[in-house]
Design an enzyme around this catalytic site. Structure first.
Site, PDB file in Angstrom:
ATOM      1  N   ILE A  79       0.836  -1.206   0.000  1.00  0.00           N
ATOM      2  CA  ILE A  79       0.000   0.000   0.000  1.00  0.00           C
ATOM      3  C   ILE A  79       0.874   1.260   0.000  1.00  0.00           C
ATOM      4  O   ILE A  79       0.597   2.230  -0.715  1.00  0.00           O
ATOM      5  CB  ILE A  79      -0.942  -0.023   1.235  1.00  0.00           C
ATOM      6  CG1 ILE A  79      -1.959  -1.158   1.083  1.00  0.00           C
ATOM      7  CG2 ILE A  79      -1.624   1.319   1.432  1.00  0.00           C
ATOM      8  CD1 ILE A  79      -2.754  -1.474   2.353  1.00  0.00           C
ATOM      9  N   LYS A  93      -5.175  -1.052  15.609  1.00  0.00           N
ATOM     10  CA  LYS A  93      -5.778  -0.245  14.536  1.00  0.00           C
ATOM     11  C   LYS A  93      -6.914   0.629  15.082  1.00  0.00           C
ATOM     12  O   LYS A  93      -7.110   1.751  14.614  1.00  0.00           O
ATOM     13  CB  LYS A  93      -6.259  -1.160  13.411  1.00  0.00           C
ATOM     14  CG  LYS A  93      -5.119  -1.872  12.675  1.00  0.00           C
ATOM     15  CD  LYS A  93      -4.159  -0.878  12.035  1.00  0.00           C
ATOM     16  CE  LYS A  93      -3.113  -1.538  11.157  1.00  0.00           C
ATOM     17  NZ  LYS A  93      -2.230  -0.581  10.487  1.00  0.00           N
ATOM     18  N   SER A 134      -7.374   0.311   9.676  1.00  0.00           N
ATOM     19  CA  SER A 134      -7.808  -0.913   8.989  1.00  0.00           C
ATOM     20  C   SER A 134      -9.293  -1.098   9.234  1.00  0.00           C
ATOM     21  O   SER A 134      -9.834  -0.597  10.236  1.00  0.00           O
ATOM     22  CB  SER A 134      -7.064  -2.123   9.564  1.00  0.00           C
ATOM     23  OG  SER A 134      -7.649  -3.332   9.103  1.00  0.00           O
ATOM     24  N   ILE A 175      -6.598  -6.078   1.122  1.00  0.00           N
ATOM     25  CA  ILE A 175      -5.906  -5.559  -0.056  1.00  0.00           C
ATOM     26  C   ILE A 175      -4.824  -6.575  -0.424  1.00  0.00           C
ATOM     27  O   ILE A 175      -4.119  -7.078   0.451  1.00  0.00           O
ATOM     28  CB  ILE A 175      -5.250  -4.181   0.245  1.00  0.00           C
ATOM     29  CG1 ILE A 175      -6.267  -3.178   0.831  1.00  0.00           C
ATOM     30  CG2 ILE A 175      -4.566  -3.619  -0.988  1.00  0.00           C
ATOM     31  CD1 ILE A 175      -7.365  -2.715  -0.089  1.00  0.00           C
ATOM     32  N   ASN A 212       2.112   4.709   7.597  1.00  0.00           N
ATOM     33  CA  ASN A 212       1.430   3.545   7.037  1.00  0.00           C
ATOM     34  C   ASN A 212       2.035   2.207   7.432  1.00  0.00           C
ATOM     35  O   ASN A 212       1.338   1.190   7.422  1.00  0.00           O
ATOM     36  CB  ASN A 212       1.452   3.718   5.503  1.00  0.00           C
ATOM     37  CG  ASN A 212       1.181   2.440   4.763  1.00  0.00           C
ATOM     38  OD1 ASN A 212       0.040   1.995   4.698  1.00  0.00           O
ATOM     39  ND2 ASN A 212       2.230   1.826   4.215  1.00  0.00           N
ATOM     40  N   TYR A 216      -3.702  -6.853  16.647  1.00  0.00           N
ATOM     41  CA  TYR A 216      -3.859  -6.066  15.415  1.00  0.00           C
ATOM     42  C   TYR A 216      -5.119  -5.200  15.497  1.00  0.00           C
ATOM     43  O   TYR A 216      -5.081  -4.002  15.242  1.00  0.00           O
ATOM     44  CB  TYR A 216      -3.937  -7.017  14.213  1.00  0.00           C
ATOM     45  CG  TYR A 216      -3.963  -6.308  12.871  1.00  0.00           C
ATOM     46  CD1 TYR A 216      -2.801  -5.788  12.305  1.00  0.00           C
ATOM     47  CD2 TYR A 216      -5.150  -6.151  12.167  1.00  0.00           C
ATOM     48  CE1 TYR A 216      -2.824  -5.135  11.073  1.00  0.00           C
ATOM     49  CE2 TYR A 216      -5.181  -5.497  10.943  1.00  0.00           C
ATOM     50  CZ  TYR A 216      -4.012  -4.999  10.398  1.00  0.00           C
ATOM     51  OH  TYR A 216      -4.046  -4.350   9.179  1.00  0.00           O
TER      52      TYR A 216
END
Ligand code: NAD
Length: 259
Positions: free
Chosen positions: A23, A168, A149, A197, A96, A164
């Site tokens: 990304i 986020k 996310s 993604i 990012n 995670y």
């Protein structure tokens, strides 16, 4: 200035963490194509150099490859010094870089938990703070975009991702906090929340392959997103057409969180 010109980033200076691939690389490409000069920041120096070279050749942008671990304050400071030595300012920060661990909560070690939180949340804090410190000094201010996310919004099954998901969700509340603190000082802070993604993060692990088939089966679009499908929102947030947009999170997930 007409609306198309407001999307141009000519002469702006940017950094993109995790810019070597995935990304970050895609958004760095978009920034360069829109006219910005971009520092590719990554822990993987070789890949960062390759990406920076490629973007310089294909877009004519003045790029910089910087090795930095975003969890190390001294390395983030040194990254900022090199950016200022080269560009003299910082207009855009895309914070990012991130990692993911799929480990059941009851099996996760504290070291694993801390690693995810360190990179995904503290690393975003350190890089956004460094960007903000510079942007607050500049009359022209700046725009910071953090990568959260869709996992900040939903607990996706079947993979166990408590660290995670928590990291986020933290990125979104950090983004709102910075946006409010810096609102009157011309520094905007927003986040993006991508759905699945297709990047090395999601495609590199053989363990994830059967999961990807499951996600695609239930996803409203029956496919993963592509990194380039995040480019336009980031160019919008970076530029002069989003001057009233701060403290917002943008979910780009092909309606995955709607189901
Ligand atoms: P990726 O693994 O392809 O790329 C991540 C990059 O970050 C790599 O180049 C890596 O070297 C770099 N990096 C990792 N740790 C670092 C550190 N400590 N310091 C500096 N650089 C470091 O991942 P991606 O899919 O491009 O993901 C980018 C961001 O988007 C991450 O924050 C991720 O959580 C988020 N995200 C990804 C998806 C997805 O499906 N791919 C979905 C939602 C959110």
């Amino acid at each position: 200035m007409n609306i198309i010109d407001k999307f141009r980033l000519d002469g702006k200076a940017a950094f993109v963490t995790g810019g070597a691939r995935g990304i970050g690389k895609s958004v760095a490409t978009a920034f360069c194509e829109a006219g910005a000069n971009v520092a590719i920041v990554d822990i993987d120096e070789e890949e960062a150099k390759k990406t920076a070279r490629l973007l310089e050749q294909t877009t004519g942008a003045k790029t910089l490859a910087l090795k930095a671990d975003i969890t190390e304050p001294e390395q983030v400071d040194s990254m900022m010094s090199k950016i200022l030595d080269t560009y003299g300012k910082l207009d855009i920060a895309f914070c990012n870089a991130g990692i993911c661990m799929n480990i059941p909560a009851e099996e996760m070690t504290f070291a694993q938990w801390k690693k995810v939180i360190d990179i995904n949340l503290s690393g975003v804090f350190l890089t956004a703070q460094a960007a903000g410190r510079q942007m607050l000094k500049q009359e022209s201010g700046g725009s910071i975009i953090n990568t959260a996310s869709m996992s900040a919004h939903i607990v996706n099954v079947p993979q166990p991702q408590c660290a995670y998901n928590a990291s986020k969700a933290g990125v979104i509340q950090l983004t709102k906090s910075l946006a409010v603190e810096w609102a009157t000082r011309n520094v905007r802070v927003n986040s993006i929340s991508p759905g699945y993604i297709a990047t090395e993060l999601t495609l590199s692990s053989p363990a994830l392959k059967p999961l990807i088939e499951k996600w695609n089966a239930v996803a409203p679009l029956h496919r993963m997103g592509k990194p380039e499908e995040l480019q336009a929102i980031c160019v919008y947030l970076a530029g002069n057409s989003s001057t009233f947009t701060t403290g917002s999170d943008f979910v780009i997930d092909g309606a995955f969180t709607c189901i």
